[in-house]
Design an enzyme around this catalytic site. Structure first.
Site, short mmCIF file in Angstrom:
data_model
loop_
_atom_site.label_atom_id
_atom_site.label_comp_id
_atom_site.label_asym_id
_atom_site.label_seq_id
_atom_site.Cartn_x
_atom_site.Cartn_y
_atom_site.Cartn_z
N LYS A 191 0.88 -1.18 0.00
CA LYS A 191 0.00 0.00 0.00
C LYS A 191 0.90 1.21 0.00
CE LYS A 191 -1.83 3.07 1.81
NZ LYS A 191 -1.60 4.46 1.35
N GLU A 266 9.25 1.88 11.24
CA GLU A 266 10.29 2.88 10.96
C GLU A 266 9.60 4.23 10.95
OE1 GLU A 266 13.27 1.96 10.93
OE2 GLU A 266 13.39 -0.09 10.17
N CYS A 300 13.79 11.11 6.76
CA CYS A 300 13.59 10.72 8.16
C CYS A 300 14.86 10.90 8.98
CB CYS A 300 13.10 9.28 8.25
SG CYS A 300 14.17 8.10 7.44
N GLU A 402 9.18 17.17 14.38
CA GLU A 402 9.68 16.85 13.04
C GLU A 402 8.98 17.75 12.02
OE1 GLU A 402 8.51 13.11 11.17
OE2 GLU A 402 10.57 12.83 10.50
P1 NAD Z 1 2.30 8.82 7.04
O1 NAD Z 1 2.40 8.16 8.35
O2 NAD Z 1 1.33 9.91 6.87
O3 NAD Z 1 1.92 7.76 5.90
C1 NAD Z 1 2.72 6.63 5.66
C2 NAD Z 1 1.86 5.54 5.05
O4 NAD Z 1 0.90 5.12 6.01
C3 NAD Z 1 1.06 5.99 3.83
O5 NAD Z 1 1.03 4.95 2.88
C4 NAD Z 1 -0.32 6.22 4.41
O6 NAD Z 1 -1.35 6.10 3.47
C5 NAD Z 1 -0.39 5.12 5.44
N1 NAD Z 1 -1.37 5.34 6.52
C6 NAD Z 1 -1.81 6.51 7.02
N2 NAD Z 1 -2.72 6.27 8.00
C7 NAD Z 1 -2.86 4.94 8.11
C8 NAD Z 1 -3.63 4.08 8.94
N3 NAD Z 1 -4.47 4.57 9.86
N4 NAD Z 1 -3.51 2.75 8.79
C9 NAD Z 1 -2.66 2.23 7.88
N5 NAD Z 1 -1.89 3.00 7.05
C10 NAD Z 1 -1.99 4.33 7.17
O7 NAD Z 1 3.77 9.28 6.66
P2 NAD Z 1 4.24 10.14 5.41
O8 NAD Z 1 3.78 11.55 5.63
O9 NAD Z 1 3.84 9.43 4.16
O10 NAD Z 1 5.83 10.05 5.52
C11 NAD Z 1 6.59 10.93 6.27
C12 NAD Z 1 6.97 10.29 7.60
O11 NAD Z 1 7.65 9.06 7.37
C13 NAD Z 1 7.93 11.14 8.41
O12 NAD Z 1 7.53 11.13 9.76
C14 NAD Z 1 9.25 10.41 8.26
O13 NAD Z 1 10.18 10.62 9.30
C15 NAD Z 1 8.81 9.00 8.18
N6 NAD Z 1 9.83 8.17 7.55
C16 NAD Z 1 10.54 7.31 8.36
C17 NAD Z 1 11.55 6.55 7.81
C18 NAD Z 1 12.33 5.60 8.68
O14 NAD Z 1 12.94 4.70 8.14
N7 NAD Z 1 12.33 5.74 9.99
C19 NAD Z 1 11.84 6.64 6.46
C20 NAD Z 1 11.09 7.53 5.67
C21 NAD Z 1 10.09 8.29 6.24
#
Ligand code: NAD
Length: 514
Positions: A191, A266, A300, A402
């Site tokens: 997804k 992550e 991240c 963040e």
């Molecule tokens: P997000 O949490 O908004 O979304 C990530 C994914 O989760 C998307 O596919 C989204 O559709 C899905 N999602 C959202 N709500 C959900 C739910 N209730 N149930 C299941 N899936 C759901 O994150 P984002 O804005 O896409 O990405 C940015 C974030 O990701 C930042 O906080 C960044 O630090 C983090 N990130 C972490 C790493 C790491 O390895 N630690 C790497 C890259 C990004």
């Protein structure tokens, strides 16, 4: 998918862009059962260039059903590691061969500078090669108890893995999960993030051409609260690997509890870059700039809090800010661009809000809003000039929260103890960067840092064998190398008796009075 030809525009638009993006279930591109869609926009023009199928529970049910069938009755989990590895290497070849196309699509959809998107495609290919090698080389423990037992570990794929990914480096982060999940014999439902669904659909053809059996890879586009939520709650999905925001991770953790799933999380970060007075200052500045402004700051592991020893603080701030002001912001497709457009107007609004908050919390040294002198037609895109705030107090929101954009907070420290306290003073614990020539200090300081990963005298350059992950609010579990293999497999212990087993004889003695 349906395609259109390139349009004339104020910025580069790749040829043959799809106008509609579908799911991929059991080897077929399909729309949502109920026909629901969502709009997809590009972050430079902020106009919709495509619709994407918006997966609902029934679409997730179909995808999980196909993946489950491929796991239970298909060849993939039973194949020898070498056979799977051959397919994974073909996938890597195809990703490399399409590097230019992948990079231009990724750049168009995410706003990442093209020079940085190119690296992403190669890294994605490398992930497949790496896990192909690893599963072929994989061996497990066997233990002997002389004269009485042999025990061995029977490593098995777990089943249908649910992979949920963010938008910041979509294709590369998908490869990070797809490669180990598939290499170990699982089947998957991916997804991808709804802001950036374009590149994910390329996997389908790449996998089919490489010979991956139908049903092993399934893709459902859609919103997190709909498609993502249904995947997390599905009883036939025993594993969820999630990368995204900490708050989303918390929701997923709660929702996965009912079915007690394996979870890899992550999450977000607010990583410190600690510069001591004895550091190679020019190298530290090069690295700190790249560490926070590469990938548009949507990274991240960004070193978004820079802590600088007082003796070099003024010099550091002056040189750092001068370089930040000089960074080239522009069309992501232009190879000269160093910072592109933020992924989406919603995210732009969030980052712009933090810039305004920062003006009340720190001394603005560079940026502070939209860049000046943007070419005509790009004035309303999601651009934020690299923004530098100095003298930021540790309780400031821009120190603690963040931002995930090209915004950095700089704070001075007097001594090592204060540097450590400041470095650990957030709820996050993903990465940390230390700049010093003093090796003893570097090692001791690293040990005391609450961070999953530490780089000494470097920004984020990672060997694929090393663990990746954070502590505190930055994540649970580590992936990378053998840790990914462990996450996607079960280690069944098989115990074989060699000699006579001492068995207490329950029920052997006649009961008194019987
Ligand atoms: P997000 O949490 O908004 O979304 C990530 C994914 O989760 C998307 O596919 C989204 O559709 C899905 N999602 C959202 N709500 C959900 C739910 N209730 N149930 C299941 N899936 C759901 O994150 P984002 O804005 O896409 O990405 C940015 C974030 O990701 C930042 O906080 C960044 O630090 C983090 N990130 C972490 C790493 C790491 O390895 N630690 C790497 C890259 C990004």
């Amino acid at each position: 998918m349906t395609f259109t030809s390139a349009e004339t525009s104020t910025h580069y638009v790749p040829q043959d862009l799809p106008t509609h993006i579908q799911h991929y279930i059991n080897g077929q591109f399909v729309d949502s059962v109920g026909g629901t869609t969502f709009d997809v926009l590009d972050p430079v023009s902020n106009t919709n260039y495509a619709t994407a199928a918006a997966g609902q529970k029934e679409d997730i049910d179909l995808a999980v059903g196909a993946a489950r069938e491929a796991f239970v009755n298909g060849p993939w989990p039973q194949m020898k590691p070498r056979e799977r590895a051959r397919i994974l290497n073909k996938i890597a070849d195809a990703v490399e061969a399409q590097e230019a196309r992948l990079a231009e699509l990724e750049t168009f959809d995410t706003g990442l500078p093209i020079t940085q998107a190119k690296g992403q495609a190669l890294r994605a290919a490398e992930n497949f090669r790496f896990f192909a090698d690893l599963v072929v080389a994989q061996f497990d423990d066997a233990m002997k108890v002389p004269g009485s037992q042999i025990n061995y570990v029977n490593r098995k794929p777990i089943g249908v893995a649910g992979l949920i990914t963010p938008w910041n480096t979509p294709f590369m982060l998908e490869s990070w999960k797809l490669a180990p999940a598939l290499a170990t014999g699982n089947t998957v439902v991916l997804k991808p993030a709804e802001f950036t669904p374009l590149s994910a659909s390329l996997w389908a053809q790449i996998f089919k051409d490489a010979g991956l059996p139908d049903g092993v890879f399934n893709l459902v586009n859609g919103l997190g609260e709909e498609a993502g939520d249904a995947l997390v709650k599905h009883p036939d999905v025993p594993l969820i690997s999630f990368t995204g925001e900490t708050t989303t991770g918390q929701t997923i953790f709660r929702n996965a509890a009912a079915n007690l799933k394996g979870l890899s999380m992550e999450l977000g970060g607010k990583s410190p870059c600690v510069v001591f007075a004895d550091a190679d200052l020019d190298a530290a500045i090069d690295s700190a700039l790249f560490g926070v402004f590469s990938l548009n700051g949507e990274r991240c592991t960004a070193g978004s809090r820079i802590l600088v020893e007082r003796a070099i603080y003024d010099e550091f701030c002056e040189k750092f800010a001068a370089r930040a002001r000089n960074i080239v912001v522009g069309d992501p497709h232009d190879p000269k661009t160093e910072v592109g457009a933020l992924v989406h107007p919603e995210h732009y609004e969030k980052v712009a809000k933090y810039v305004e908050i920062g003006k009340t919390e720190g001394r603005l040294l560079a940026g502070g809003g939209r860049p000046e002198n943007m070419p005509a037609g790009l004035n309303n895109s999601n651009y934020i000039a690299p923004t530098v705030f100095a003298d930021v107090a540790p309780d400031a929101r821009i120190f603690q929260e963040e931002i995930f954009g090209p915004v950095v907070a700089i704070t001075p420290f007097e001594n090592e103890d204060e540097a450590l306290a400041l470095a650990n003073n957030t709820r996050y614990g993903l990465a940390a960067y230390i700049w010093t020539q003093n090796l003893t200090r570097a090692h001791n300081f690293s040990q005391n840092l609450e961070a999953g990963m530490v780089w000494l005298n470097s920004h984020n350059v990672r060997d694929l064998r090393t663990p990746f992950g954070g502590v505190k609010a930055s994540g649970l579990g580590h992936e990378g190398g053998y840790r990914s293999i462990d996450f996607y497999t079960d280690q069944q212990a098989v115990h074989i008796t060699l000699g006579a087993v001492h068995t207490p004889k329950f029920g052997h003695t006649p009961k008194s009075g019987a």
